[in-house]
Design a protein around this motif. Structure first.
Motif, PDB file in Angstrom:
ATOM      1  N   ALA A 104     -23.743 -13.101   3.600  1.00  0.00           N
ATOM      2  CA  ALA A 104     -24.098 -12.068   4.573  1.00  0.00           C
ATOM      3  C   ALA A 104     -24.271 -12.649   5.971  1.00  0.00           C
ATOM      4  O   ALA A 104     -23.873 -12.037   6.968  1.00  0.00           O
ATOM      5  N   GLY A 105     -24.855 -13.832   6.054  1.00  0.00           N
ATOM      6  CA  GLY A 105     -25.059 -14.448   7.369  1.00  0.00           C
ATOM      7  C   GLY A 105     -23.773 -14.893   8.029  1.00  0.00           C
ATOM      8  O   GLY A 105     -23.622 -14.790   9.244  1.00  0.00           O
ATOM      9  N   ALA A 106     -22.834 -15.380   7.220  1.00  0.00           N
ATOM     10  CA  ALA A 106     -21.593 -15.910   7.791  1.00  0.00           C
ATOM     11  C   ALA A 106     -20.572 -14.833   8.111  1.00  0.00           C
ATOM     12  O   ALA A 106     -19.718 -15.029   8.973  1.00  0.00           O
ATOM     13  N   LEU A 107     -20.653 -13.693   7.444  1.00  0.00           N
ATOM     14  CA  LEU A 107     -19.597 -12.683   7.586  1.00  0.00           C
ATOM     15  C   LEU A 107     -19.973 -11.503   8.460  1.00  0.00           C
ATOM     16  O   LEU A 107     -19.106 -10.687   8.794  1.00  0.00           O
ATOM     17  N   ASN A 108     -21.245 -11.365   8.845  1.00  0.00           N
ATOM     18  CA  ASN A 108     -21.619 -10.152   9.594  1.00  0.00           C
ATOM     19  C   ASN A 108     -20.969 -10.093  10.969  1.00  0.00           C
ATOM     20  O   ASN A 108     -20.515  -9.035  11.412  1.00  0.00           O
ATOM     21  N   ILE A 109     -20.870 -11.229  11.669  1.00  0.00           N
ATOM     22  CA  ILE A 109     -20.250 -11.216  12.998  1.00  0.00           C
ATOM     23  C   ILE A 109     -18.734 -11.020  12.909  1.00  0.00           C
ATOM     24  O   ILE A 109     -18.180 -10.199  13.665  1.00  0.00           O
ATOM     25  N   PRO A 110     -18.013 -11.723  12.019  1.00  0.00           N
ATOM     26  CA  PRO A 110     -16.569 -11.460  11.927  1.00  0.00           C
ATOM     27  C   PRO A 110     -16.222 -10.015  11.573  1.00  0.00           C
ATOM     28  O   PRO A 110     -15.317  -9.429  12.163  1.00  0.00           O
ATOM     29  N   ILE A 111     -16.957  -9.443  10.604  1.00  0.00           N
ATOM     30  CA  ILE A 111     -16.655  -8.061  10.216  1.00  0.00           C
ATOM     31  C   ILE A 111     -17.002  -7.104  11.351  1.00  0.00           C
ATOM     32  O   ILE A 111     -16.219  -6.200  11.686  1.00  0.00           O
ATOM     33  N   GLY A 112     -18.146  -7.294  11.970  1.00  0.00           N
ATOM     34  CA  GLY A 112     -18.507  -6.446  13.107  1.00  0.00           C
ATOM     35  C   GLY A 112     -17.538  -6.591  14.257  1.00  0.00           C
ATOM     36  O   GLY A 112     -17.165  -5.610  14.905  1.00  0.00           O
TER      37      GLY A 112
END
Length: 485
Positions: A104-112
């Motif tokens: 969740a920490g690593a993927l929230n910025i790329p997905i957003g």
């Protein structure tokens, strides 16, 4: 996009990127032990901030039927949910070791970031897309929440990927970096056009998000860099989310994020910075000649659009917008009976009309603080390339490209708008007049750019056909060029 238009924003973003670089260099090799509840509280606060912005964007977007605003809310809601899940999965607080905290920490910025990049898609301007996007947003968040809660109950359900410093983590960053760079470039270019502090903060915030993403994919929980990454991420979300939400007070999706700063926005921003005395004079001019107020705004907007087609840098576009707004200020000196005469002007009356460009420059010079180019635009917008214009009969070599642009925009709008002395001409007929005088009165590149703005859908064959028809319609003896004052 030309290098001349791109390099200022690239230079500004490169300077901003020094902040995360310095932060990570200062903490290189430093190990820390921060109580895990601190992580839970700080990241939850960031998630709530993003969630509040998301709710505001989505609600206003649906109310305005603005798909782009809903998409912005979609992006922030996804980031908010992943941040909250990341916080709840903090090891040793509510649950034990688990993979959700890393995923969740690593993927929230790329997905957003991916969703934010989609906010500039032209199709999302269609009103019906707003509710459709809201339904998609609701379904996506529901599925993500169910998966996240299940992963909290069953800690081994999601593997701890991508692990910091691995090839997979590097690949994730390399895939997300271009999206974040595009968002930052949009925001930086918007700032260069508007000079709004909020737009600069958005650009800086996106850079901090990119820096935070790097740290989350590079460092482990015991590294100072991992905690620095969280600080960069929280700051970035605040700098991006708050201005984006505040933009919605003015019923518009975030300009810096959607990359949709239109020419009319540039003109409106320049008009907003005019002083009280100038506004008063513009109001007097509008009372004196009702057609002039709309004409000046249309000319300013069209001139900026032509300038964009020609690749003018941001600061020149702003001056072009200002010159367009003020170019007819000298008409305040023309008697009403001449300015609003419904019939043909006498030679003596036309001589009076021809004094308005110089009078406009003199008036603005007395007011003070206007850049030389703006004064030149006001004085020279009736000059011609062949030196037969007025008031100074300036040759082509003395006419800046901005002056040539404004001349084309002014004549086109004058021909295609209703005047007291004639009805508006069709677009094709007005363009045929410009074509006839291209090279003698008007700059060919400016006329070409004008066509790209006002008639982009016409191909070469239909264009030649329409011009031929317009030429046949206009083939009547003309003692002088059409009245465009």
């Amino acid at each position: 996009m030309s290098l001349r238009r791109t390099w200022p924003s690239v230079a500004a973003l490169a300077a901003a990127a020094l902040v995360p670089v310095v932060v990570y260099l200062a903490g290189a090799g430093v190990m820390v032990h921060v109580p895990m509840p601190v992580h839970l509280v700080v990241v939850t606060a960031a998630g709530l901030l993003a969630g509040a912005a998301a709710v505001a964007m989505s609600v206003v977007g649906v109310r305005l039927n603005d798909g782009r605003a809903v998409l912005l809310g979609f992006a922030f809601s996804v980031m908010a949910l992943l941040l909250v899940l990341h916080a709840l999965a903090t090891p040793g607080v509510l649950v034990g070791d688990n993979g959700l905290v890393q995923a969740a920490g690593a993927l929230n910025i790329p997905i957003g970031g991916l969703i934010l990049c989609a906010s500039a898609l032209p199709g999302l301007r269609r009103p019906l897309n707003a509710r459709r996007l809201l339904r998609l947003q609701t379904a996506t968040l529901t599925v993500m929440a169910l998966v996240g809660v299940t992963a909290l109950v069953v800690p081994g359900m999601i593997p701890a990927v991508p692990r910091p410093g691995t090839t997979v983590a590097t690949a994730v960053f390399l895939l997300s970096a271009p999206m974040l760079a595009l968002l930052a470039h949009r925001a930086a270019r918007t700032f260069l056009l508007t000079r709004r502090r909020a737009d600069a903060l958005v650009a800086f915030g996106v850079v901090l998000l990119a820096g935070g993403e790097f740290g989350l994919l590079r460092y482990g929980m015991m590294d100072l860099g991992w905690w620095s990454a969280h600080a960069l991420e929280v700051a970035g979300i605040g700098l991006v989310g708050v201005p984006a939400a505040l933009d919605l007070r003015h019923a518009t999706a975030s300009r810096p994020l959607v990359g949709d700063l239109r020419a009319e926005h540039v003109v409106a921003d320049e008009e907003a910075f005019l002083g009280g005395r100038v506004h008063a004079l513009l109001a007097r001019l509008a009372d004196k000649d009702g057609s002039t107020e709309g004409h000046t705004r249309r000319v300013a907007t069209l001139a900026v659009q032509i300038g964009e087609q020609l690749g003018l840098p941001a600061h020149r576009l702003r001056l072009l917008a200002l010159g367009g707004l003020l170019h007819d200020m000298g008409k305040l000196t023309i008697p009403d009976e001449i300015l609003n005469k419904p019939g043909k002007l006498t030679d003596a009356e036309f001589d009076v009309i021809k004094g308005h460009p110089a009078a406009g420059r003199e008036l603005l010079t007395e007011l003070g603080s206007f850049p030389p180019l703006v004064l030149d635009l006001v004085e020279s917008h009736h000059e011609r390339l062949d030196g037969r214009g007025y008031p100074n009969h300036a040759p082509a070599a003395q006419l800046e490209v901005e002056v040539r642009i404004l001349t084309v925009a002014d004549v086109y709008d004058a021909l295609t708008a209703d005047r007291v002395y004639r009805e508006a001409w069709p677009m094709e007929r007005a363009l045929s007049i410009l074509d006839e005088d291209t090279g003698t009165a008007f700059d060919g590149e400016c006329v070409k750019a004008l066509k790209a703005v006002v008639a982009p859908e016409q191909d070469a064959v239909s264009w030649r056909a329409s011009l031929a028809a317009a030429a046949a319609e206009a083939a009547t003896p003309r003692p002088r060029a059409p009245r465009t004052v």
